[in-house]
Motif scaffolding. Structure first.
Motif, PDB file in Angstrom:
ATOM      1  N   VAL A  38       7.999  12.667  -6.208  1.00 55.41           N
ATOM      2  CA  VAL A  38       8.183  11.279  -5.770  1.00 55.41           C
ATOM      3  C   VAL A  38       9.150  10.566  -6.703  1.00 55.41           C
ATOM      4  O   VAL A  38       9.581  11.102  -7.722  1.00 55.41           O
ATOM      5  CB  VAL A  38       6.842  10.523  -5.717  1.00 55.41           C
ATOM      6  CG1 VAL A  38       5.915  11.128  -4.680  1.00 55.41           C
ATOM      7  CG2 VAL A  38       6.168  10.497  -7.083  1.00 55.41           C
ATOM      8  N   ARG A  39       9.475   9.317  -6.349  1.00 55.19           N
ATOM      9  CA  ARG A  39      10.344   8.510  -7.199  1.00 55.19           C
ATOM     10  C   ARG A  39       9.551   7.945  -8.375  1.00 55.19           C
ATOM     11  O   ARG A  39       8.320   7.957  -8.377  1.00 55.19           O
ATOM     12  CB  ARG A  39      10.965   7.397  -6.350  1.00 55.19           C
ATOM     13  CG  ARG A  39      11.954   7.927  -5.312  1.00 55.19           C
ATOM     14  CD  ARG A  39      12.290   6.891  -4.256  1.00 55.19           C
ATOM     15  NE  ARG A  39      11.173   6.666  -3.339  1.00 55.19           N
ATOM     16  CZ  ARG A  39      11.201   5.772  -2.361  1.00 55.19           C
ATOM     17  NH1 ARG A  39      12.263   5.015  -2.175  1.00 55.19           N
ATOM     18  NH2 ARG A  39      10.153   5.627  -1.564  1.00 55.19           N
ATOM     19  N   LEU A  44       2.450   7.777 -11.089  1.00 55.37           N
ATOM     20  CA  LEU A  44       1.055   7.671 -11.518  1.00 55.37           C
ATOM     21  C   LEU A  44       0.118   7.580 -10.329  1.00 55.37           C
ATOM     22  O   LEU A  44      -0.997   8.113 -10.362  1.00 55.37           O
ATOM     23  CB  LEU A  44       0.870   6.451 -12.427  1.00 55.37           C
ATOM     24  CG  LEU A  44       1.724   6.453 -13.702  1.00 55.37           C
ATOM     25  CD1 LEU A  44       1.472   5.190 -14.499  1.00 55.37           C
ATOM     26  CD2 LEU A  44       1.418   7.686 -14.540  1.00 55.37           C
ATOM     27  N   ASN A  45       0.564   6.918  -9.273  1.00 57.91           N
ATOM     28  CA  ASN A  45      -0.250   6.823  -8.070  1.00 57.91           C
ATOM     29  C   ASN A  45      -0.510   8.206  -7.485  1.00 57.91           C
ATOM     30  O   ASN A  45      -1.630   8.510  -7.059  1.00 57.91           O
ATOM     31  CB  ASN A  45       0.435   5.922  -7.058  1.00 57.91           C
ATOM     32  CG  ASN A  45      -0.387   5.734  -5.798  1.00 57.91           C
ATOM     33  OD1 ASN A  45      -0.067   6.296  -4.759  1.00 57.91           O
ATOM     34  ND2 ASN A  45      -1.458   4.942  -5.890  1.00 57.91           N
ATOM     35  N   MET A  46       0.514   9.056  -7.483  1.00 56.08           N
ATOM     36  CA  MET A  46       0.328  10.419  -6.970  1.00 56.08           C
ATOM     37  C   MET A  46      -0.625  11.215  -7.853  1.00 56.08           C
ATOM     38  O   MET A  46      -1.482  11.950  -7.362  1.00 56.08           O
ATOM     39  CB  MET A  46       1.671  11.142  -6.870  1.00 56.08           C
ATOM     40  CG  MET A  46       2.566  10.668  -5.749  1.00 56.08           C
ATOM     41  SD  MET A  46       1.739  10.561  -4.136  1.00 56.08           S
ATOM     42  CE  MET A  46       1.128  12.225  -3.928  1.00 56.08           C
ATOM     43  N   ARG A 200      14.866  11.301  -3.526  1.00 54.98           N
ATOM     44  CA  ARG A 200      14.898  12.580  -4.227  1.00 54.98           C
ATOM     45  C   ARG A 200      13.762  12.686  -5.235  1.00 54.98           C
ATOM     46  O   ARG A 200      13.293  11.684  -5.770  1.00 54.98           O
ATOM     47  CB  ARG A 200      16.231  12.740  -4.951  1.00 54.98           C
ATOM     48  CG  ARG A 200      17.453  12.710  -4.035  1.00 54.98           C
ATOM     49  CD  ARG A 200      18.727  12.978  -4.835  1.00 54.98           C
ATOM     50  NE  ARG A 200      19.901  12.882  -3.978  1.00 54.98           N
ATOM     51  CZ  ARG A 200      20.621  11.794  -3.815  1.00 54.98           C
ATOM     52  NH1 ARG A 200      20.260  10.684  -4.451  1.00 54.98           N
ATOM     53  NH2 ARG A 200      21.678  11.780  -3.034  1.00 54.98           N
ATOM     54  N   PRO A 201      13.322  13.903  -5.541  1.00 53.49           N
ATOM     55  CA  PRO A 201      12.351  14.098  -6.630  1.00 53.49           C
ATOM     56  C   PRO A 201      12.916  13.530  -7.929  1.00 53.49           C
ATOM     57  O   PRO A 201      14.098  13.732  -8.233  1.00 53.49           O
ATOM     58  CB  PRO A 201      12.208  15.620  -6.707  1.00 53.49           C
ATOM     59  CG  PRO A 201      12.635  16.124  -5.375  1.00 53.49           C
ATOM     60  CD  PRO A 201      13.699  15.179  -4.900  1.00 53.49           C
ATOM     61  N   HIS A 202      12.079  12.856  -8.698  1.00 52.88           N
ATOM     62  CA  HIS A 202      12.589  12.224  -9.911  1.00 52.88           C
ATOM     63  C   HIS A 202      12.507  13.140 -11.119  1.00 52.88           C
ATOM     64  O   HIS A 202      13.174  12.909 -12.132  1.00 52.88           O
ATOM     65  CB  HIS A 202      11.802  10.934 -10.195  1.00 52.88           C
ATOM     66  CG  HIS A 202      10.566  11.160 -11.022  1.00 52.88           C
ATOM     67  ND1 HIS A 202       9.400  11.650 -10.478  1.00 52.88           N
ATOM     68  CD2 HIS A 202      10.339  10.994 -12.354  1.00 52.88           C
ATOM     69  CE1 HIS A 202       8.497  11.763 -11.441  1.00 52.88           C
ATOM     70  NE2 HIS A 202       9.028  11.381 -12.573  1.00 52.88           N
TER      71      HIS A 202
END
Length: 437
Positions: A38-39, A44-46, A200-202
């Motif tokens: 994720v971005r 942290l949410n993920m 994009r993946p961060h």
């Protein structure tokens, strides 16, 4: 020593203890895998969505989930009873096969945990955390538990009446999570900027680390399902390694031919696709079959992840393209490649078993996918009506880390547009600090 305790095999128990720890490790591995994809504003949410699933599913499983899934059948192969609710009557001397029943229950718990956590990838960046806290335990009881009983429970209609084969969870884990992820992302709708903004993946090193931990844990997932330190466990272990490798190579081959660039994200995704597909078949196919299963998943899933752009469903982290499609591939190919030497009797089409095995596998896949999708879609709609399932536009734009958890993954706005040096990370939502990469 009681008679029951005398039947506990210490070697089998030691292996299953290790396998249980390995499978539990897969959920933190998944958190890193998803977190890197994720971005920066939702990392942290993920992580939290995976970690909180450990606690939520554990409570539900111990309260009644285990009893409903693995208790004696009370409804013609559909569900178990509640006589072991709260783990009632189970002590250290109770035995399941050659291992303590409490250990078997814990091993199966780790499967339920990661299955629920997998769904979070389909709704990344936009699901309300509070709604997720309600969704996970209810989903586990309404979807995972019944399907686990159908496939593995005493008298389950798929495992013991239909006689479809699933060694380690293609149906209860991969297909339920994939079909449920599809249902939930349809209820939520696409992310802001879907098909317009680059998402994009961060942190690709984090993705690779998560994939490595998943692969490591998958040996416990698959080889542990042999329920003992046996030759079958060794075969499942090797098949797991082989399929992960051919899945990785298959995905990279497609990327090279299609895009001209084999990527680290493709390598991680391909390995996971191969591992997903071999999950139901690791204890039913030979090494050759495992190589084919992994390769098929790597190639097909590499194309399947792009379907969301054509069909306009926003499966954020490709739960549908990898877990649903990969689970279907692995479960169906059992009907072709199952060998008597592995199954102890059942054989696939290529080994003289005829078309019947394919028909049984297909029926099982269809039943589980339709059930999981329908129940999850209904549950999602209900939660959306009662408490709202999607975060607000402001929260989604600013990022769920800051607006929900009052934290940021990277101090001083590293990799994003965060607070200036020396500023507090606890910025009021009204300031609308944009941490998007």
């Amino acid at each position: 020593m009681t008679l029951a305790a005398a039947h506990i095999d210490t070697g089998d128990t030691a292996w299953l203890l290790a396998a249980t720890a390995l499978v539990l490790l897969m959920t933190p591995g998944l958190a890193l895998f998803y977190g890197g994809m994720v971005r920066t504003k939702s990392v942290l949410n993920m992580l939290m969505m995976s970690f909180v699933s450990i606690a939520l599913v554990t409570v539900v499983w111990l309260a009644c989930g285990y009893s409903l899934a693995f208790g004696d059948d009370v409804a013609d192969g559909l569900i178990g009873g509640l006589h072991q609710a709260g783990m009632a009557g189970l002590g250290p001397s109770d035995v399941h096969g050659t291992v303590p029943t409490l250990l078997f229950a814990t091993f199966q718990l780790t499967f339920a945990i990661i299955t629920a956590a997998l769904i979070s990838g389909a709704v990344a960046d936009r699901a309300k955390f509070g709604a997720w806290l309600v969704f996970v335990p209810v989903w586990a009881l309404l979807v995972y538990v019944p399907v686990a009983h159908w496939v593995w429970g005493p008298g389950g209609w798929i495992g013991q009446h239909l006689h479809a084969l699933d060694f380690a969870g293609g149906l209860p884990v991969e297909i339920t999570s994939g079909a449920s992820g599809l249902a939930l992302c349809l209820v939520l709708g696409p992310r802001l900027g879907f098909k317009k903004d680059a998402m994009r993946p961060h942190n690709l090193p984090m993705v690779m680390l998560g994939a490595g931990l998943l692969w490591f844990g998958w040996f416990g997932f698959n080889a542990g399902s042999a329920m003992g330190a046996t030759g079958l466990a060794a075969a499942a272990f090797l098949n797991t390694l082989a399929a992960g490798c051919t899945g990785l190579l298959g995905w990279l081959f497609v990327e090279h031919k299609r895009d001209g660039h084999p990527t680290t994200l493709g390598a991680a995704s391909g390995a996971v696709a191969g591992l997903v597909a071999i999950t139901p078949s690791c204890g039913t196919v030979s090494l050759l079959g495992a190589l084919v299963v992994g390769l098929a998943a790597g190639v097909v899933c590499s194309y399947a992840v792009g379907w969301k752009f054509r069909l306009n469903y926003d499966d954020s982290l490709d739960v549908v393209g990898v877990h649903l499609v990969g689970g279907i591939i692995g479960t169906l190919l059992i009907g072709l490649f199952a060998e008597k030497a592995m199954t102890g009797g059942a054989e696939g089409l290529l080994y003289g078993g005829g078309l019947a095995p394919i028909g049984r596998q297909l029926l099982a896949v269809a039943a589980v996918a339709v059930y999981a999708f329908a129940v999850t879609y209904g549950l999602g709609k209900l939660l959306d009506k009662v408490m709202g399932l999607r975060a607000s536009e402001e929260q989604e734009h600013t990022g769920l880390d800051l607006t929900v958890h009052a934290e940021t993954a990277y101090d001083h706005g590293v990799l994003g547009h965060g607070a200036p040096v020396g500023a507090s990370p606890f910025v009021p939502t009204a300031q609308k600090v944009n941490t998007q990469a």
